[in-house]
Motif scaffolding. Structure first.
Motif, PDB file in Angstrom:
ATOM      1  N   CYS A 199     -31.717  35.102  -2.105  1.00  0.00           N
ATOM      2  CA  CYS A 199     -32.941  35.830  -2.323  1.00  0.00           C
ATOM      3  C   CYS A 199     -33.648  35.714  -3.437  1.00  0.00           C
ATOM      4  O   CYS A 199     -34.888  35.178  -3.591  1.00  0.00           O
ATOM      5  CB  CYS A 199     -32.742  37.308  -1.917  1.00  0.00           C
ATOM      6  N   ARG A 206     -38.830  39.169  -8.017  1.00  0.00           N
ATOM      7  CA  ARG A 206     -38.121  39.315  -6.650  1.00  0.00           C
ATOM      8  C   ARG A 206     -37.093  40.337  -6.906  1.00  0.00           C
ATOM      9  O   ARG A 206     -36.905  41.235  -6.000  1.00  0.00           O
ATOM     10  CB  ARG A 206     -37.545  38.148  -6.213  1.00  0.00           C
ATOM     11  N   LYS A 236     -35.491  39.926   3.948  1.00  0.00           N
ATOM     12  CA  LYS A 236     -36.607  39.467   4.711  1.00  0.00           C
ATOM     13  C   LYS A 236     -37.937  40.212   4.395  1.00  0.00           C
ATOM     14  O   LYS A 236     -38.957  39.723   4.685  1.00  0.00           O
ATOM     15  CB  LYS A 236     -36.258  39.935   6.229  1.00  0.00           C
ATOM     16  N   ARG A 237     -37.656  41.354   3.647  1.00  0.00           N
ATOM     17  CA  ARG A 237     -39.018  42.048   3.026  1.00  0.00           C
ATOM     18  C   ARG A 237     -39.564  41.566   1.863  1.00  0.00           C
ATOM     19  O   ARG A 237     -40.491  41.577   1.471  1.00  0.00           O
ATOM     20  CB  ARG A 237     -38.658  43.552   2.863  1.00  0.00           C
ATOM     21  N   ALA A 239     -38.857  38.075   0.695  1.00  0.00           N
ATOM     22  CA  ALA A 239     -38.996  36.832   0.679  1.00  0.00           C
ATOM     23  C   ALA A 239     -39.820  36.114   2.132  1.00  0.00           C
ATOM     24  O   ALA A 239     -39.445  36.895   3.036  1.00  0.00           O
ATOM     25  CB  ALA A 239     -38.028  35.915   0.335  1.00  0.00           C
ATOM     26  N   PRO A 240     -40.823  35.549   2.142  1.00  0.00           N
ATOM     27  CA  PRO A 240     -41.594  35.290   3.494  1.00  0.00           C
ATOM     28  C   PRO A 240     -40.680  34.259   4.210  1.00  0.00           C
ATOM     29  O   PRO A 240     -39.916  33.525   3.545  1.00  0.00           O
ATOM     30  CB  PRO A 240     -42.785  34.815   2.958  1.00  0.00           C
ATOM     31  N   PRO A 241     -40.755  34.326   5.504  1.00  0.00           N
ATOM     32  CA  PRO A 241     -39.852  33.361   6.311  1.00  0.00           C
ATOM     33  C   PRO A 241     -40.549  32.023   6.089  1.00  0.00           C
ATOM     34  O   PRO A 241     -41.612  31.581   5.641  1.00  0.00           O
ATOM     35  CB  PRO A 241     -40.190  33.819   7.632  1.00  0.00           C
TER      36      PRO A 241
END
Length: 242
Positions: A199, A206, A236-237, A239-241
């Protein structure tokens, strides 16, 4: 220049390198460019490096105007950042006189997000720096600031130090994030490495976002456990998909 307490929030090596570069520039009233990819902790490293400076010096942070930076906008930003008394002058000559007068005392002038400055704004900063009545150490900070300076070779050629803040290396992860927040001190080093690979990717921004989400999860759920299942949900919150 001594490192301030709390410098562990950003890699000590990065803060030390920035502090050394800025300290050397202060000795000769020079200029420094602090660059690196977004989220590496450039601004934090500069703030920590400048939290303790020699007596007689001041530090002023000049924000880059958000929309279409212009010389007029930078002139107003300088006036406001210096907290000069009275209204902003109605002519550029009067405004410049007020700004250069205030810059006559030893001062570190930090311009964050410098990569957004067009050439005329960089020329304006150079004019302030070159003015015979000013005593400025100029610190330009931002992801891509080194590329922005390449558009003005006469300024770029006079930068005394090009200081990159590198991505957090894998070997540094466990030590740095454990110092960053006590939450991570309970997480085994192999799991911290897995978090970084999965991540954070060596980006301090981050790690900071993930820390905030983890704190919230632990505060709002009595049975929350810091395990890979929870962390995968939090990834998932952060980093963007793709």
């Amino acid at each position: 220049m001594a490192l301030p307490a709390g410098a562990q929030l950003v890699r000590t090596s990065s803060v030390r390198a920035v502090a050394e570069a800025v300290g050397q520039a202060m000795a000769v009233q020079g200029a420094v460019c602090v660059f690196g990819d977004p989220g590496r902790g450039k601004t934090a490293a500069v703030r920590m490096a400048l939290s303790e400076i020699p007596p007689g010096w001041k530090v002023t942070w000049v924000p880059v105007p958000v929309l279409r930076p212009s010389v007029a906008g930078m002139r107003r930003a300088e006036f406001d950042a210096l907290a000069l008394p009275g209204r902003f002058p109605h002519t550029s000559a009067l405004a410049d006189a007020a700004v250069t007068g205030a810059l006559g005392e030893a001062r570190v002038l930090v311009v964050d997000e410098a990569q957004r400055l067009p050439v005329p704004c960089l020329e304006y900063l150079q004019c302030l720096w070159d003015h015979p009545g000013t005593r400025i150490t100029l610190v330009l900070v931002g992801a891509g600031s080194e590329r922005a300076l390449s558009r003005l070779p006469q300024l770029a050629s006079r930068i005394g130090a090009w200081q990159e803040v590198p991505r957090l290396a894998g070997a540094e992860v466990a030590a740095v994030v454990s110092d960053f927040h006590p939450l991570w001190r309970t997480v085994p080093a192999p799991d911290l490495m897995w978090i970084d690979r999965s991540c954070a990717h060596g980006t301090l921004r981050r790690w900071a976002a993930l820390t905030a989400h983890l704190q919230n999860a632990l505060l709002t759920s009595a049975d929350a456990v810091v395990d890979r299942a929870l962390l995968r949900r939090l990834f998932k919150r952060v980093a963007p998909p793709l």
